[in-house]
Enzyme design. Structure first.
Site, mmCIF file in Angstrom:
data_model
loop_
_atom_site.group_PDB
_atom_site.id
_atom_site.type_symbol
_atom_site.label_atom_id
_atom_site.label_comp_id
_atom_site.label_asym_id
_atom_site.label_seq_id
_atom_site.Cartn_x
_atom_site.Cartn_y
_atom_site.Cartn_z
ATOM 1 N N ILE A 152 0.562 -1.209 0.017
ATOM 2 C CA ILE A 152 -0.010 -0.017 0.025
ATOM 3 C C ILE A 152 0.845 1.205 0.112
ATOM 4 O O ILE A 152 0.313 2.365 0.068
ATOM 5 C CB ILE A 152 -0.994 0.004 1.300
ATOM 6 C CG1 ILE A 152 -0.151 -0.101 2.379
ATOM 7 C CG2 ILE A 152 -2.000 -1.102 1.405
ATOM 8 C CD1 ILE A 152 -1.072 0.078 3.896
ATOM 9 N N LYS A 153 2.104 1.249 -0.407
ATOM 10 C CA LYS A 153 3.052 2.186 -0.231
ATOM 11 C C LYS A 153 2.785 2.960 -1.355
ATOM 12 O O LYS A 153 2.088 2.847 -2.611
ATOM 13 C CB LYS A 153 4.440 1.864 -0.184
ATOM 14 C CG LYS A 153 4.718 1.212 1.042
ATOM 15 C CD LYS A 153 4.618 2.223 2.352
ATOM 16 C CE LYS A 153 4.998 1.642 3.877
ATOM 17 N NZ LYS A 153 4.467 0.399 4.198
ATOM 18 N N ASN A 154 3.386 4.359 -1.576
ATOM 19 C CA ASN A 154 3.106 5.404 -2.685
ATOM 20 C C ASN A 154 3.622 4.651 -4.002
ATOM 21 O O ASN A 154 2.990 4.976 -5.160
ATOM 22 C CB ASN A 154 4.106 6.536 -2.317
ATOM 23 C CG ASN A 154 3.502 7.353 -1.230
ATOM 24 O OD1 ASN A 154 2.354 7.181 -0.715
ATOM 25 N ND2 ASN A 154 4.245 8.319 -1.132
#
Length: 377
Positions: A187-189
């Site tokens: 779910i990171k950038n």
């Protein structure tokens, strides 16, 4: 075009795919080479070019990035590492993994990040490193004390798990001189499915990190193909990033301008929508320079508000329970009043690029109702 179906506001966070990731992974699978490959090395070069740095070393996760950075910097038993308690437990676990001691420090109530004064007040004769956490994507600038820290041989290792793509002044995080660690979790950038990256300060440091991530072996994988033996020079771990994961990262990087724009736009949409609500304080991530990873508010009666929103199918979360209050880290507990108050008030609203303005209106409307029900407004 996003490949996956759009989640709704029941999700606090969600992977954000563009559609090219599947084909990129298929090409790696068809090649028959699934481990650390030329695709991994291409990803390293592309990230280095994106950040404007000479080198970038990929690893298996953000936690692995922190672990290898600490090892490469020579941090170990007998050393203290200054770290905010307001972070994911992985930051602390990496410190313990090298045998060092966490020295928890308080945070700025507006940003949930450390600042120069808080860091310098915590320095002791055994301090070996400072690990500022770039919370929510906001850059932490320790520039005014960096020379003093260097004079004391204290290394700055940025936990930039939330901050890929963010700026510190005119330069992107990772390009400002600190040893910097990114996470490319789901779910990171920018996601690789799972992965991480360390931005070394020198070629020698890059070599150390590469050797550590390959079980301490001196020769690279390509070098070992042409010799009958190899040499193990140091402690190491199997922390390499696979070509499968790197392929996802490369596809993501092709579209990062869109990711950056979308996350900033959604954060500002929340900012505007929250203005009419009483009893809500938005945690400032400096959206003009950050690529926001979280959208957090502070409210009283947080647990009741949380339960009310969950009952309304709003995917709120809490990032994070303070680490100095965790049983595993009780040995290093100290009074951190700002962190403790924040730990009772912070609430992460659903925040991912699948959201629409209508979704955000729904979240904010539900938050207003929950605040009234809890008596927090």
């Amino acid at each position: 075009m996003i490949a996956s179906s759009r989640p709704d506001t029941r999700r606090n966070a969600s992977p954000y795919l563009y559609g090219q990731e599947t084909a990129a992974v298929a090409r790696v699978l068809e090649s028959g080479q699934y481990g650390h490959t030329d695709v991994t090395e291409e990803f390293e070069r592309r990230v280095a070019g994106f950040l404007g740095v000479p080198d970038a070393v990929s690893v298996a996760s953000g936690t692995a990035a922190l672990h290898t950075a600490l090892l490469a910097a020579g941090v170990g038993p007998g050393d203290e590492v200054i770290v905010p308690s307001m972070t994911f437990c992985a930051t602390v676990q990496a410190i313990l993994a090298v045998g060092a001691t966490p020295r928890f420090v308080d945070i700025d109530p507006a940003t949930l990040c450390v600042n120069d004064q808080l860091v310098m007040e915590a320095v002791t004769d055994t301090t070996a490193a400072v690990v500022p956490v770039l919370f929510g994507g906001r850059a932490v600038d320790l520039a005014t004390v960096r020379n003093e820290l260097a004079e004391r041989a204290i290394v700055v290792i940025e936990d930039a798990a939330h901050a890929f793509g963010s700026h510190n002044g005119a330069r992107r995080v990772g390009a400002t001189g600190a040893l910097t660690c990114f996470s490319f979790g789901p779910i990171k950038n920018l996601t690789c499915g799972q992965g991480g990256m360390t931005i070394p300060r020198t070629p020698e440091e890059a070599d150390r990190i590469r050797q550590i991530r390959l079980l301490g072996v001196a020769q690279s994988q390509s070098e070992r193909a042409n010799i009958t033996t190899y040499r193990v020079d140091t402690f190491g771990l199997r922390y390499q990033l696979s070509g499968i994961n790197a392929a996802i990262g490369l596809a993501q990087l092709d579209h990062f301008d869109t990711t950056e724009h979308t996350r900033r736009r959604l954060w500002r949409t929340y900012q505007e929508a929250l203005v009419p609500l009483d009893g809500v304080t938005l945690v400032d991530v400096d959206a003009d320079h950050a690529v926001p990873h979280l959208c957090q508010v502070r409210v009283s009666h947080r647990d009741q508000v949380f339960a009310e929103l969950r009952a309304r199918d709003i995917g709120v979360g809490v990032h994070y329970p303070p680490n100095h209050l965790q049983p595993a880290f009780a040995t290093w507990r100290r009074s951190l009043p700002t962190t403790e108050q924040a730990g009772e008030e912070i609430l992460s609203l659903p925040f991912h690029p699948h959201l629409t303005e209508t979704d955000i209106d729904r979240v904010v409307s539900a938050l207003g109702k929950a605040l009234k029900s809890a008596g927090a407004s």
